[in-house]
Design an enzyme around this catalytic site. Structure first.
Site, PDB file in Angstrom:
ATOM      1  N   ARG A 100       0.842  -1.198   0.000  1.00 13.04           N
ATOM      2  CA  ARG A 100       0.000   0.000   0.000  1.00 13.04           C
ATOM      3  C   ARG A 100       0.879   1.251   0.000  1.00 13.04           C
ATOM      4  O   ARG A 100       2.029   1.253   0.440  1.00 13.04           O
ATOM      5  CB  ARG A 100      -0.950   0.007   1.197  1.00 13.04           C
ATOM      6  CG  ARG A 100      -0.276   0.179   2.575  1.00 13.04           C
ATOM      7  CD  ARG A 100      -0.359   1.638   3.000  1.00 13.04           C
ATOM      8  NE  ARG A 100       0.272   1.923   4.280  1.00 13.04           N
ATOM      9  CZ  ARG A 100       1.520   2.302   4.413  1.00 13.04           C
ATOM     10  NH1 ARG A 100       2.319   2.381   3.378  1.00 13.04           N
ATOM     11  NH2 ARG A 100       2.012   2.612   5.604  1.00 13.04           N
ATOM     12  N   LYS A 113       0.930   5.006   1.458  1.00  8.30           N
ATOM     13  CA  LYS A 113       0.297   5.743   2.552  1.00  8.30           C
ATOM     14  C   LYS A 113      -0.532   6.897   1.979  1.00  8.30           C
ATOM     15  O   LYS A 113      -0.056   7.603   1.080  1.00  8.30           O
ATOM     16  CB  LYS A 113       1.402   6.276   3.479  1.00  8.30           C
ATOM     17  CG  LYS A 113       0.987   6.428   4.920  1.00  8.30           C
ATOM     18  CD  LYS A 113       2.194   6.852   5.741  1.00  8.30           C
ATOM     19  CE  LYS A 113       1.863   7.007   7.183  1.00  8.30           C
ATOM     20  NZ  LYS A 113       1.692   5.733   7.867  1.00  8.30           N
ATOM     21  N   SER A 133      -2.951  10.341   5.991  1.00  9.02           N
ATOM     22  CA  SER A 133      -2.145   9.625   7.000  1.00  9.02           C
ATOM     23  C   SER A 133      -0.750  10.210   7.096  1.00  9.02           C
ATOM     24  O   SER A 133      -0.158  10.275   8.177  1.00  9.02           O
ATOM     25  CB  SER A 133      -2.002   8.149   6.641  1.00  9.02           C
ATOM     26  OG  SER A 133      -3.220   7.520   6.726  1.00  9.02           O
ATOM     27  N   ASP A 193       7.620   5.191   5.903  1.00  3.65           N
ATOM     28  CA  ASP A 193       6.681   4.150   5.472  1.00  3.65           C
ATOM     29  C   ASP A 193       5.637   4.665   4.489  1.00  3.65           C
ATOM     30  O   ASP A 193       4.506   4.189   4.478  1.00  3.65           O
ATOM     31  CB  ASP A 193       6.018   3.492   6.689  1.00  3.65           C
ATOM     32  CG  ASP A 193       5.153   4.462   7.491  1.00  3.65           C
ATOM     33  OD1 ASP A 193       5.316   5.683   7.307  1.00  3.65           O
ATOM     34  OD2 ASP A 193       4.320   3.990   8.277  1.00  3.65           O
ATOM     35  N   ARG A 234       3.615  -5.726   2.951  1.00  4.97           N
ATOM     36  CA  ARG A 234       3.407  -6.609   4.102  1.00  4.97           C
ATOM     37  C   ARG A 234       3.530  -8.045   3.623  1.00  4.97           C
ATOM     38  O   ARG A 234       2.878  -8.444   2.656  1.00  4.97           O
ATOM     39  CB  ARG A 234       2.007  -6.345   4.664  1.00  4.97           C
ATOM     40  CG  ARG A 234       1.727  -7.034   5.956  1.00  4.97           C
ATOM     41  CD  ARG A 234       0.442  -6.515   6.539  1.00  4.97           C
ATOM     42  NE  ARG A 234       0.523  -5.114   6.958  1.00  4.97           N
ATOM     43  CZ  ARG A 234      -0.529  -4.305   7.057  1.00  4.97           C
ATOM     44  NH1 ARG A 234      -1.728  -4.739   6.746  1.00  4.97           N
ATOM     45  NH2 ARG A 234      -0.371  -3.063   7.447  1.00  4.97           N
ATOM     46  N   HIS A 250       9.385  -5.328  11.564  1.00  4.63           N
ATOM     47  CA  HIS A 250       9.477  -4.277  10.542  1.00  4.63           C
ATOM     48  C   HIS A 250      10.920  -4.138  10.050  1.00  4.63           C
ATOM     49  O   HIS A 250      11.852  -4.128  10.861  1.00  4.63           O
ATOM     50  CB  HIS A 250       9.053  -2.915  11.115  1.00  4.63           C
ATOM     51  CG  HIS A 250       7.599  -2.845  11.478  1.00  4.63           C
ATOM     52  ND1 HIS A 250       6.975  -1.682  11.852  1.00  4.63           N
ATOM     53  CD2 HIS A 250       6.641  -3.805  11.507  1.00  4.63           C
ATOM     54  CE1 HIS A 250       5.700  -1.931  12.100  1.00  4.63           C
ATOM     55  NE2 HIS A 250       5.472  -3.212  11.913  1.00  4.63           N
ATOM     56  N   GLU A 275       8.902   0.454   3.942  1.00  5.45           N
ATOM     57  CA  GLU A 275       8.804  -0.389   5.134  1.00  5.45           C
ATOM     58  C   GLU A 275       8.268  -1.768   4.739  1.00  5.45           C
ATOM     59  O   GLU A 275       7.266  -1.868   4.030  1.00  5.45           O
ATOM     60  CB  GLU A 275       7.860   0.255   6.155  1.00  5.45           C
ATOM     61  CG  GLU A 275       7.785  -0.540   7.452  1.00  5.45           C
ATOM     62  CD  GLU A 275       6.848   0.111   8.462  1.00  5.45           C
ATOM     63  OE1 GLU A 275       7.345   0.641   9.456  1.00  5.45           O
ATOM     64  OE2 GLU A 275       5.626   0.091   8.238  1.00  5.45           O
ATOM     65  N   ALA A 285      -3.983  -6.972  13.975  1.00  2.00           N
ATOM     66  CA  ALA A 285      -3.506  -5.618  13.673  1.00  2.00           C
ATOM     67  C   ALA A 285      -4.493  -4.855  12.795  1.00  2.00           C
ATOM     68  O   ALA A 285      -4.719  -3.653  12.990  1.00  2.00           O
ATOM     69  CB  ALA A 285      -2.142  -5.679  12.995  1.00  2.00           C
TER      70      ALA A 285
HETATM   71  P1  0O2 Z   1      -0.594   3.164   8.662  1.00  2.31           P
HETATM   72  O1  0O2 Z   1      -1.979   3.654   8.449  1.00  2.31           O
HETATM   73  O2  0O2 Z   1      -0.525   1.681   8.713  1.00  2.31           O
HETATM   74  O3  0O2 Z   1       0.381   3.750   7.713  1.00  2.31           O
HETATM   75  P2  0O2 Z   1       6.122   5.470  16.347  1.00  2.31           P
HETATM   76  O4  0O2 Z   1       5.018   6.363  15.815  1.00  2.31           O
HETATM   77  O5  0O2 Z   1       7.285   6.226  16.888  1.00  2.31           O
HETATM   78  O6  0O2 Z   1       5.604   4.375  17.242  1.00  2.31           O
HETATM   79  P3  0O2 Z   1       6.516   4.737  13.615  1.00  2.31           P
HETATM   80  O7  0O2 Z   1       7.512   5.623  12.968  1.00  2.31           O
HETATM   81  O8  0O2 Z   1       5.072   4.968  13.244  1.00  2.31           O
HETATM   82  O9  0O2 Z   1       6.742   4.704  15.177  1.00  2.31           O
HETATM   83  O10 0O2 Z   1       6.917   3.288  13.277  1.00  2.31           O
HETATM   84  P4  0O2 Z   1       6.350   1.923  13.826  1.00  2.31           P
HETATM   85  O11 0O2 Z   1       5.994   2.006  15.260  1.00  2.31           O
HETATM   86  O12 0O2 Z   1       7.349   0.949  13.428  1.00  2.31           O
HETATM   87  O13 0O2 Z   1       4.971   1.773  13.081  1.00  2.31           O
HETATM   88  C1  0O2 Z   1       4.829   1.843  11.715  1.00  2.31           C
HETATM   89  C2  0O2 Z   1       3.561   1.142  11.290  1.00  2.31           C
HETATM   90  O14 0O2 Z   1       3.405  -0.074  12.028  1.00  2.31           O
HETATM   91  C3  0O2 Z   1       2.285   1.900  11.589  1.00  2.31           C
HETATM   92  O15 0O2 Z   1       2.041   2.836  10.603  1.00  2.31           O
HETATM   93  C4  0O2 Z   1       1.261   0.767  11.599  1.00  2.31           C
HETATM   94  O16 0O2 Z   1       0.983   0.324  10.276  1.00  2.31           O
HETATM   95  C5  0O2 Z   1       2.031  -0.315  12.301  1.00  2.31           C
HETATM   96  N1  0O2 Z   1       1.807  -0.246  13.752  1.00  2.31           N
HETATM   97  C6  0O2 Z   1       2.676   0.163  14.694  1.00  2.31           C
HETATM   98  N2  0O2 Z   1       2.135   0.075  15.921  1.00  2.31           N
HETATM   99  C7  0O2 Z   1       0.879  -0.420  15.760  1.00  2.31           C
HETATM  100  C8  0O2 Z   1      -0.188  -0.760  16.656  1.00  2.31           C
HETATM  101  O17 0O2 Z   1      -0.101  -0.633  17.875  1.00  2.31           O
HETATM  102  N3  0O2 Z   1      -1.337  -1.243  16.093  1.00  2.31           N
HETATM  103  C9  0O2 Z   1      -1.488  -1.437  14.755  1.00  2.31           C
HETATM  104  N4  0O2 Z   1      -2.634  -1.915  14.296  1.00  2.31           N
HETATM  105  N5  0O2 Z   1      -0.489  -1.109  13.880  1.00  2.31           N
HETATM  106  C10 0O2 Z   1       0.672  -0.613  14.378  1.00  2.31           C
HETATM  107  P5  0O2 Z   1       1.033   4.048  10.861  1.00  2.31           P
HETATM  108  O18 0O2 Z   1       1.622   5.256  10.267  1.00  2.31           O
HETATM  109  O19 0O2 Z   1       0.693   4.138  12.303  1.00  2.31           O
HETATM  110  O20 0O2 Z   1      -0.277   3.646  10.152  1.00  2.31           O
END
Ligand code: 0O2
Length: 263
Positions: free
Chosen positions: A46, A48, A52, A73, A78, A121, A140, A152
């Site tokens: 996907r 972003k 977002s 990302d 995935r 990741h 990512e 998730a």
């Molecule tokens: P989207 O809509 O998927 O793009 P931080 O914010 O510091 O914790 P960062 O930079 O966002 O860290 O990186 P991290 O934590 O590695 O997370 C990147 C992506 O992992 C997220 O992107 C989510 O897709 C997924 N993710 C991380 N933590 C969670 C969680 O607790 N629950 C779920 N469902 N997904 C998670 P985005 O940008 O949040 O969202």
């Protein structure tokens, strides 16, 4: 405030997602073709969404001109696995590639997030050849099991619904669900061999039948109609018997026949 040309900004990331999808799907396809166990069950990707990206930029206090440099990302794929044991194999597959550079690895499987989130990741830098020349973009790669992904995806939807503030009671229930999903993964691991053997057997059977049908199709053009009717009758009988050895024998016979007609 600087106006962002989203189409222009996102285009190379879209190219990266397309290329990465193709590359990892091909790996899976190749393993299956060679009859080797594939640790990859499915690959999705996907781009972003601008909303977002802006939301993340706001949360992390990233100015619009730093979005490309700091949000890693925008392009994401995935890789889904059937079993937890497949995850290290996929990680090795990524580490062994020389068409991308690993920048960082985050192990949320060993270090489960407080939300209950589990996934591995890998942040990479991916070289692209665009119409404007060569460039690199970050991407990512999330690696997780189907059970981890089920959780998730559901939690992600709730996160959006509640704008990140999921009520405490729901959070607790989600944590229980995350543990239940992990328990499912652990239980499935105990019968992994049984499942993969069955899957491999079914793959071999499907390939054998595909080969038999292709040979029969080709033989129709050169063999006598009576002989073909007889072969067809025999094939249906063997198919109904569900006997792999008979299927193998029949396949070998057809291979020899096809070879003789070729000569
Ligand atoms: P989207 O809509 O998927 O793009 P931080 O914010 O510091 O914790 P960062 O930079 O966002 O860290 O990186 P991290 O934590 O590695 O997370 C990147 C992506 O992992 C997220 O992107 C989510 O897709 C997924 N993710 C991380 N933590 C969670 C969680 O607790 N629950 C779920 N469902 N997904 C998670 P985005 O940008 O949040 O969202």
């Amino acid at each position: 405030m600087e106006i962002i040309n989203w189409k222009e900004l996102l285009f190379p990331y879209e190219q990266a997602v397309d290329e990465l999808l193709l590359k990892f799907r091909s790996l899976d396809k190749e393993c299956r073709h060679l009859g080797i166990y594939s640790p990859i069950d499915a690959v999705t990707g996907r781009l972003k969404r601008p909303s977002s990206i802006l939301e993340k930029a706001g949360k992390k206090r990233i100015s619009p001109d730093r979005i490309e440099a700091e949000i890693e990302d925008i392009a994401g794929i995935r890789i889904l696995c059937q079993f937890v044991e497949d995850i290290p194999k996929v990680i090795e597959m990524v580490r062994n590639r020389n068409d991308m550079t690993i920048v960082e690895e985050r192990d949320y499987i060993t270090n489960t997030k407080p939300s209950g989130y589990r996934s591995y990741h890998i942040i990479i830098r991916y070289p692209l050849h665009t119409a404007m020349g060569a460039r690199e973009v970050p991407a990512e790669i999330q690696i997780r099991t189907n059970a981890m992904n089920f959780w998730a995806t559901a939690e992600h939807s709730l996160r959006y619904k509640y704008s990140g503030n999921i009520p405490k009671e729901l959070q607790d229930r989600l944590k229980n669900c995350a543990e239940a999903a992990f328990h499912l993964d652990t239980e499935m691991a105990t019968i992994r061999e049984e499942i993969t053997n069955a899957q491999q057997l079914s793959e071999i059977r499907n390939n054998l039948v595909a080969n038999i049908l292709e040979n029969m199709h080709n033989l129709y053009f050169v063999a006598k109609l009576d002989d073909m009717n007889e072969l067809n009758r025999e094939f249906i009988e063997i198919w109904n018997s569900d006997d792999m050895d008979l299927l193998r024998e029949f396949n070998t016979r057809l291979n020899v026949m096809a070879e003789m007609y070729r000569i």
